[in-house]
Design a protein around this motif. Structure first.
Motif, short mmCIF file in Angstrom:
data_model
loop_
_atom_site.label_atom_id
_atom_site.label_comp_id
_atom_site.label_asym_id
_atom_site.label_seq_id
_atom_site.Cartn_x
_atom_site.Cartn_y
_atom_site.Cartn_z
N ARG A 104 32.13 -8.20 38.57
CA ARG A 104 32.38 -6.75 38.59
C ARG A 104 31.97 -6.13 37.25
O ARG A 104 32.24 -6.68 36.18
CB ARG A 104 33.86 -6.51 38.84
N ILE A 105 31.32 -4.98 37.33
CA ILE A 105 30.93 -4.25 36.12
C ILE A 105 32.14 -3.46 35.63
O ILE A 105 32.73 -2.70 36.39
CB ILE A 105 29.73 -3.31 36.38
N MET A 106 32.48 -3.69 34.38
CA MET A 106 33.65 -3.04 33.77
C MET A 106 33.23 -1.80 32.97
O MET A 106 32.08 -1.68 32.57
CB MET A 106 34.34 -3.99 32.78
N CYS A 107 34.19 -0.94 32.71
CA CYS A 107 33.99 0.12 31.73
C CYS A 107 33.83 -0.55 30.37
O CYS A 107 34.36 -1.63 30.13
CB CYS A 107 35.17 1.08 31.72
N ASN A 108 33.14 0.11 29.47
CA ASN A 108 32.82 -0.46 28.17
C ASN A 108 33.10 0.56 27.06
O ASN A 108 32.17 1.04 26.41
CB ASN A 108 31.35 -0.91 28.18
N PRO A 109 34.38 0.92 26.84
CA PRO A 109 34.67 1.96 25.86
C PRO A 109 34.29 1.58 24.43
O PRO A 109 33.83 2.45 23.66
CB PRO A 109 36.18 2.17 25.99
N ALA A 110 34.43 0.31 24.05
CA ALA A 110 34.00 -0.10 22.71
C ALA A 110 32.48 0.01 22.60
O ALA A 110 31.96 0.41 21.55
CB ALA A 110 34.48 -1.52 22.41
N GLY A 111 31.79 -0.32 23.67
CA GLY A 111 30.33 -0.17 23.69
C GLY A 111 29.90 1.29 23.62
O GLY A 111 28.89 1.61 22.98
N GLN A 112 30.66 2.17 24.28
CA GLN A 112 30.35 3.61 24.19
C GLN A 112 30.47 4.07 22.74
O GLN A 112 29.60 4.79 22.22
CB GLN A 112 31.31 4.42 25.07
N ALA A 113 31.56 3.67 22.08
CA ALA A 113 31.76 4.06 20.68
C ALA A 113 30.66 3.47 19.81
O ALA A 113 30.12 4.16 18.93
CB ALA A 113 33.14 3.61 20.20
N ASP A 114 30.31 2.21 20.05
CA ASP A 114 29.27 1.55 19.27
C ASP A 114 27.93 2.29 19.43
O ASP A 114 27.21 2.51 18.44
CB ASP A 114 29.15 0.09 19.72
N LYS A 139 39.67 4.54 18.81
CA LYS A 139 39.88 3.63 17.68
C LYS A 139 38.56 3.08 17.15
O LYS A 139 38.40 2.89 15.95
CB LYS A 139 40.80 2.49 18.11
N GLN A 140 37.59 2.84 18.02
CA GLN A 140 36.32 2.24 17.62
C GLN A 140 35.33 3.28 17.08
O GLN A 140 34.41 2.93 16.34
CB GLN A 140 35.71 1.52 18.83
N GLY A 143 33.11 8.57 14.30
CA GLY A 143 33.19 10.02 14.27
C GLY A 143 34.55 10.49 14.76
O GLY A 143 35.30 9.74 15.38
N LEU A 144 34.84 11.75 14.48
CA LEU A 144 36.06 12.36 15.02
C LEU A 144 35.99 12.35 16.54
O LEU A 144 34.89 12.38 17.11
CB LEU A 144 36.17 13.81 14.53
N VAL A 145 37.13 12.31 17.20
CA VAL A 145 37.18 12.30 18.67
C VAL A 145 38.11 13.39 19.15
O VAL A 145 39.21 13.56 18.63
CB VAL A 145 37.68 10.94 19.21
#
Length: 170
Positions: A104-114, A139-140, A143-145
């Protein structure tokens, strides 16, 4: 908090100087100078970013909101260099993050931030990321979020409705 004496006031001022860094004070000043109760959230983000002299803006979104992210990218591109990244960025498999044998393909929030960090974004907009994923992204992110809206499938992406529902239960 009510201040009882001068010593307590000095301590309170010291604490404010300790917790509000120069960067935080700049953000607070921009909020005072460039946001308004007469502006919608998108206008506030635009005005805040201009006031902070942001040049590179990122949009991290759930793929459910791909259309809205495209519209927002077109709008903000009139003022900034904009980078957009969906939650399925890099097509990371569940087993690669959590182990097991799921494909299954997961969401990748750390990858989005990277991705946005690699593009030097100074302000990132989180759009509809899942609970927990929004936290990892924030957290990753270098920039400001800020959040434009939150995902809530049961209430047409309006979590305020859930508040009314739980308040009735109390």
């Amino acid at each position: 908090m009510r201040v009882k004496n001068y010593s307590e006031l000095q301590h309170k001022n010291y604490k404010m100087n300790e917790i509000y860094t120069p960067e935080f004070r700049k953000i607070m000043q921009a909020n005072c100078d460039y946001t308004s109760m007469r502006s919608n959230r998108i206008e506030e983000i635009l005005n805040f970013a201009k006031g902070m002299e942001i040049s590179r803006l990122g949009i991290a979104h759930c793929i459910t909101f791909s259309h809205e992210a495209e519209v927002l990218e077109r709008y903000f591109s009139r003022y900034f260099k904009v980078f957009t990244v969906g939650c399925k960025h890099d097509k990371v498999r569940k087993k690669d993050i959590l182990g097991g044998d799921s494909k299954r393909i997961m969401c990748n929030p750390a990858g989005q931030a990277d991705y946005l960090n690699d593009h030097g974004t100074e302000l990132n907009i989180s759009m509809g990321l899942c609970v927990g994923h929004d936290m990892i992204f924030s957290k990753q992110s270098k920039g400001l979020v800020t959040n434009l809206f939150d995902k809530d499938f049961t209430n047409n992406n309006n979590p305020a409705i859930a508040f009314s529902e739980i308040e009735r239960e109390l």
